[in-house]
Write a protein that holds these residues in place. Structure first.
Motif, PDB file in Angstrom:
ATOM      1  N   TYR A  70       0.872  -1.172   0.000  1.00 17.47           N
ATOM      2  CA  TYR A  70       0.000   0.000   0.000  1.00 17.47           C
ATOM      3  C   TYR A  70       0.906   1.219   0.000  1.00 17.47           C
ATOM      4  N   LEU A  71       0.917   1.919  -1.110  1.00 10.55           N
ATOM      5  CA  LEU A  71       1.761   3.098  -1.263  1.00 10.55           C
ATOM      6  C   LEU A  71       1.007   4.328  -0.788  1.00 10.55           C
ATOM      7  N   HIS A 123       0.987  -4.149 -10.178  1.00  8.24           N
ATOM      8  CA  HIS A 123      -0.282  -3.798 -10.809  1.00  8.24           C
ATOM      9  C   HIS A 123      -1.170  -3.068  -9.812  1.00  8.24           C
ATOM     10  N   LEU A 124      -1.870  -2.049 -10.297  1.00  6.74           N
ATOM     11  CA  LEU A 124      -2.798  -1.322  -9.435  1.00  6.74           C
ATOM     12  C   LEU A 124      -3.876  -2.279  -8.938  1.00  6.74           C
ATOM     13  N   PHE A 125      -4.255  -2.129  -7.677  1.00  9.13           N
ATOM     14  CA  PHE A 125      -5.257  -2.994  -7.066  1.00  9.13           C
ATOM     15  C   PHE A 125      -6.291  -2.115  -6.377  1.00  9.13           C
ATOM     16  N   GLY A 126      -7.474  -2.068  -6.921  1.00 13.29           N
ATOM     17  CA  GLY A 126      -8.508  -1.233  -6.338  1.00 13.29           C
ATOM     18  C   GLY A 126      -8.344   0.227  -6.705  1.00 13.29           C
ATOM     19  N   ARG A 152      -3.424  13.539   1.548  1.00 13.21           N
ATOM     20  CA  ARG A 152      -2.556  12.365   1.355  1.00 13.21           C
ATOM     21  C   ARG A 152      -3.233  11.421   0.375  1.00 13.21           C
ATOM     22  N   CYS A 153      -2.432  10.754  -0.424  1.00 16.61           N
ATOM     23  CA  CYS A 153      -2.919   9.794  -1.410  1.00 16.61           C
ATOM     24  C   CYS A 153      -2.476   8.389  -1.019  1.00 16.61           C
ATOM     25  N   GLY A 154      -3.216   7.394  -1.479  1.00 17.42           N
ATOM     26  CA  GLY A 154      -2.847   6.005  -1.263  1.00 17.42           C
ATOM     27  C   GLY A 154      -3.267   5.153  -2.444  1.00 17.42           C
ATOM     28  N   GLN A 155      -2.493   4.120  -2.736  1.00 19.74           N
ATOM     29  CA  GLN A 155      -2.822   3.194  -3.816  1.00 19.74           C
ATOM     30  C   GLN A 155      -2.253   1.825  -3.481  1.00 19.74           C
TER      31      GLN A 155
END
Length: 68
Positions: A6-7, A28-31, A45-48
């Motif tokens: 989780y970035l 790969h992006l997840f969600g 703040r961002c999260g991916q």
């Protein structure tokens, strides 16, 4: 094995570079991305979440996931 990370980061170019770096290394992006206000720093703040399949490697709790 499927790895999960989780970035997170500030809402600026550094976060985009962090995600771009992971994707360029086969993650790969997840969600969907997340976006939230950090009351302590008074900034957004961002999260991916990202995932990656790795063959022939067993999961170890001490492994550094960003090495993959």
């Amino acid at each position: 094995m499927k790895l999960y990370r989780y970035l997170t980061g500030p809402d600026d170019a550094s976060f985009c570079h962090k995600v771009t770096d992971a994707v360029s290394k086969g993650w790969h992006l997840f969600g969907s991305p997340t976006y939230a206000f950090d009351a302590e720093t008074k900034s957004m703040r961002c999260g991916q979440a990202v995932v990656k399949d790795i063959d022939g490697v067993e999961y170890e709790p001490g492994m550094k996931l960003s090495d993959y």
